[in-house]
Write an enzyme that holds these catalytic residues in place. Structure first.
Site, mmCIF file in Angstrom:
data_model
loop_
_atom_site.group_PDB
_atom_site.id
_atom_site.type_symbol
_atom_site.label_atom_id
_atom_site.label_comp_id
_atom_site.label_asym_id
_atom_site.label_seq_id
_atom_site.Cartn_x
_atom_site.Cartn_y
_atom_site.Cartn_z
ATOM 1 N N TYR A 148 26.646 20.999 -2.637
ATOM 2 C CA TYR A 148 27.456 21.799 -1.702
ATOM 3 C C TYR A 148 28.925 21.530 -1.967
ATOM 4 O O TYR A 148 29.316 20.386 -2.239
ATOM 5 C CB TYR A 148 27.121 21.421 -0.250
ATOM 6 C CG TYR A 148 26.254 22.463 0.418
ATOM 7 C CD1 TYR A 148 26.669 23.789 0.446
ATOM 8 C CD2 TYR A 148 25.044 22.125 1.015
ATOM 9 C CE1 TYR A 148 25.883 24.759 1.045
ATOM 10 C CE2 TYR A 148 24.253 23.097 1.613
ATOM 11 C CZ TYR A 148 24.685 24.420 1.620
ATOM 12 O OH TYR A 148 23.918 25.375 2.213
ATOM 13 N N GLU B 148 31.757 23.534 -0.066
ATOM 14 C CA GLU B 148 32.581 24.457 0.711
ATOM 15 C C GLU B 148 34.050 24.041 0.616
ATOM 16 O O GLU B 148 34.372 22.851 0.661
ATOM 17 C CB GLU B 148 32.164 24.442 2.189
ATOM 18 C CG GLU B 148 31.088 25.437 2.502
ATOM 19 C CD GLU B 148 29.735 24.797 2.628
ATOM 20 O OE1 GLU B 148 29.481 23.818 1.884
ATOM 21 O OE2 GLU B 148 28.945 25.254 3.471
ATOM 22 N N ASP C 182 38.973 47.450 -7.787
ATOM 23 C CA ASP C 182 37.661 46.861 -8.072
ATOM 24 C C ASP C 182 37.352 47.186 -9.531
ATOM 25 O O ASP C 182 37.011 48.313 -9.872
ATOM 26 C CB ASP C 182 36.625 47.486 -7.127
ATOM 27 C CG ASP C 182 35.213 46.961 -7.378
ATOM 28 O OD1 ASP C 182 35.003 46.332 -8.435
ATOM 29 O OD2 ASP C 182 34.334 47.188 -6.532
ATOM 30 N N THR D 53 33.063 41.841 -10.928
ATOM 31 C CA THR D 53 31.872 41.050 -11.175
ATOM 32 C C THR D 53 32.090 40.376 -12.521
ATOM 33 O O THR D 53 33.035 40.707 -13.247
ATOM 34 C CB THR D 53 30.599 41.919 -11.258
ATOM 35 O OG1 THR D 53 30.820 42.959 -12.210
ATOM 36 C CG2 THR D 53 30.247 42.521 -9.916
ATOM 37 N N LYS E 77 28.966 42.353 -16.028
ATOM 38 C CA LYS E 77 28.819 43.698 -16.612
ATOM 39 C C LYS E 77 29.476 43.685 -17.996
ATOM 40 O O LYS E 77 28.981 43.003 -18.880
ATOM 41 C CB LYS E 77 29.412 44.742 -15.658
ATOM 42 C CG LYS E 77 28.680 44.784 -14.295
ATOM 43 C CD LYS E 77 29.186 45.913 -13.440
ATOM 44 C CE LYS E 77 28.383 46.045 -12.157
ATOM 45 N NZ LYS E 77 28.929 45.279 -11.032
ATOM 46 N N ARG F 154 25.658 36.472 -13.455
ATOM 47 C CA ARG F 154 25.720 37.376 -12.305
ATOM 48 C C ARG F 154 26.617 36.749 -11.242
ATOM 49 O O ARG F 154 26.330 35.655 -10.746
ATOM 50 C CB ARG F 154 24.294 37.545 -11.770
ATOM 51 C CG ARG F 154 24.093 38.538 -10.681
ATOM 52 C CD ARG F 154 22.637 38.951 -10.643
ATOM 53 N NE ARG F 154 22.362 39.689 -11.849
ATOM 54 C CZ ARG F 154 22.648 40.984 -12.033
ATOM 55 N NH1 ARG F 154 23.184 41.686 -11.056
ATOM 56 N NH2 ARG F 154 22.386 41.578 -13.165
HETATM 57 N N1 DSN Z 1 24.873 47.923 -9.048
HETATM 58 C C1 DSN Z 1 26.089 48.070 -9.772
HETATM 59 C C2 DSN Z 1 26.079 49.258 -10.656
HETATM 60 O O1 DSN Z 1 25.032 49.535 -11.199
HETATM 61 O O2 DSN Z 1 27.102 49.888 -10.842
HETATM 62 C C3 DSN Z 1 27.295 48.088 -8.894
HETATM 63 O O3 DSN Z 1 27.122 47.202 -7.865
#
Ligand code: DSN
Length: 484
Positions: free
Chosen positions: A77, A79, A254, A283, A286, A292
């Site tokens: 942990y 925090e 974003d 994120t 991607k 992730r």
């Molecule tokens: N699930 C993602 C996507 O496929 O674009 C975005 O959160």
């Protein structure tokens, strides 16, 4: 249940042997303790190896990224934030988070990075709350002469809450390609604030900055949000910042989908959000090809609020995932990542042209990034039927609305395809043409019925599965890892 057998590929380069041995050891262990789980892990590898992964938001992370997550860091942990924790014994998590944060700041040339968010949705929630506190709550507390919310009376609490929920957020609608956390009616973002949306132009299917400006200047949202999960064009963030300044808004971007294209220096100048936005969320899994998870980059002024992700919206961070994020940032800092990012876009453009050549219309006429939304209504299929027919033929895509779609987000009139994962495997523009050919063949030979019902011609299915396997045999996933 059959026992898994695996051996080290004879062709594995020396430097990969240790990671191969680690993966095999993990599977060996799980075979004994949790055979169903071991079996599902192996089945997933086989699935990813035998299907073309065209989901625009997915990728293949390195074995190094994966190994950084599989250890005892998960037991800790922590925090708080580096060197300011609510738990004892966080020295090593401090070192990991600090290293990841420094690498993220270097990679994106950002003033401040916060690497704790568990996902892009968490990152967005923390960003919204940080902006609300900085712009609304803090000035109000100062006006009332209060040091913190705990000094507020019940009545003052009510007044503050009322003020917060009446703030506006202006983001791209889900139908135009925005994300559900950008104020979609079913998402918390539309309960936390008043959500309003801009759309793409119905003719060009691209952003119309003049219209966004008119809307922003009229509505004066607290937050102007730019970013998408299904828009295939670059966004001019210099223009978005001008609009935000005219409307008195905070510019939030974003970049979950295109973070890898920013890191890889494909999106530069006005297309790089970092210099223009007050706060950028992302994120890490991607185009960025890490574990992730989520990430926030912001200007120094917002840092003290962003660093309070816990207690604002999260509990404990995930130290093992933060370690893997640091590994991924290090990988993205290598020159080879820039080559990779360029190829993602080259491949997406080639794929778009190959579809157009075969009479399939990409929304907005093409792409500047890693993805395409294809209008597949001319095949007499909805997106759900197309997605299922393609998957049967070993091609994994995701259905998606096209702008102003009458079929809604469950059935849709489109499918979204992306090139980050296949580019990681080494596929190039020639293979994109072959993929478009296979996909069009499947779509032409599928007959749509009611709702999700469809029939795919069995011969086309078998032929395409064989073509996919032949193609993927030339570009194996984790070739150093052999399972039998
Ligand atoms: N699930 C993602 C996507 O496929 O674009 C975005 O959160």
């Amino acid at each position: 249940m059959p026992r898994l057998k695996h051996y080290l590929s004879k062709t594995a380069p020396d430097q990969q042997k240790s990671s191969v041995i680690a993966h095999l050891a993990a599977l060996d262990h799980l075979e004994n303790t949790s055979p169903e789980i071991a079996s599902a892990i192996v089945a997933e590898l086989e699935d990813q190896r035998s299907h073309l992964k065209l989901i625009a938001s997915e990728n293949y992370s390195s074995l190094g990224v994966q190994l950084a997550m599989g250890n005892w860091l998960t037991d800790k942990y922590a925090e708080g934030y580096p060197f300011h924790r609510f738990y004892a014994g966080c020295e090593h998590v401090d070192a990991i988070e600090e290293r990841g944060k420094t690498l993220a700041e270097r990679l994106f040339q950002a003033e401040h990075a916060y690497i704790q968010p568990h996902s892009g949705a968490d990152a967005n929630l923390i960003a919204f709350l940080a902006i609300l506190i900085d712009k609304i709550q803090s000035p109000l507390l100062e006006k009332w002469g209060k040091k913190g919310v705990d000094e507020l009376t019940k009545d003052e609490h009510e007044q503050l809450r009322d003020l917060l929920v009446h703030q506006k957020i202006l983001g791209m609608s889900l139908n135009s390609g925005g994300h559900l956390t950008h104020g979609f009616r079913m998402n918390l973002s539309s309960k936390l604030m008043q959500a309003i949306h801009y759309e793409v132009d119905p003719g060009t299917e691209q952003l119309d900055y003049k219209k966004i400006e008119e809307q922003a200047v009229t509505e004066k949202p607290l937050i102007l949000l730019a970013g998408y999960s299904a828009y295939s064009r670059k966004i001019d963030f210099a223009k978005m910042r001008e609009i935000a300044d005219k409307a008195g808004s905070v510019l939030m971007v974003d970049m979950a989908h295109f973070a890898g294209l920013v890191a890889g220096r494909v999106f530069e100048g006005p297309y790089n959000p970092i210099p223009y936005a007050h706060i950028v969320t992302s994120t890490t899994h991607k185009t960025l090809r890490g574990p992730r998870g989520g990430l926030i980059l912001c200007k120094k002024e917002l840092a003290p609020f962003v660093d309070k992700g816990c207690p604002l919206a999260m509990g404990g961070p995930l130290p093992h995932v933060m370690a893997a994020k640091a590994v991924a940032f290090e990988e993205a800092l290598q020159p080879s990542f820039q080559t990779y990012s360029k190829k993602i876009v080259e491949n997406a453009k080639a794929l778009g042209e190959s579809f157009q050549k075969r009479g399939v219309r990409p929304v907005s006429g093409g792409t500047d990034n890693h993805l395409l939304v294809l209008d597949i209504s001319s095949f007499g299929l909805n997106g759900r039927q197309a997605e299922s027919a393609l998957r049967e033929a070993s091609i994994t895509t995701s259905r998606n609305t096209v702008p102003y779609d009458k079929k809604g987000p469950w059935y849709t009139s489109g499918i979204r395809v992306g090139t980050p994962a296949l580019t990681t495997l080494g596929l190039g523009t020639a293979e994109m043409d072959e993929i478009a050919d296979m996909m069009v063949d499947v779509l032409k030979n599928a007959r749509g019925g009611e709702k999700s019902q469809y029939v795919l011609d069995p011969a086309t299915k078998e032929k395409t599965r064989e073509r996919v396997l032949n193609l993927l045999r030339r570009f194996p996933l984790y070739p150093e890892l052999v399972l039998e």
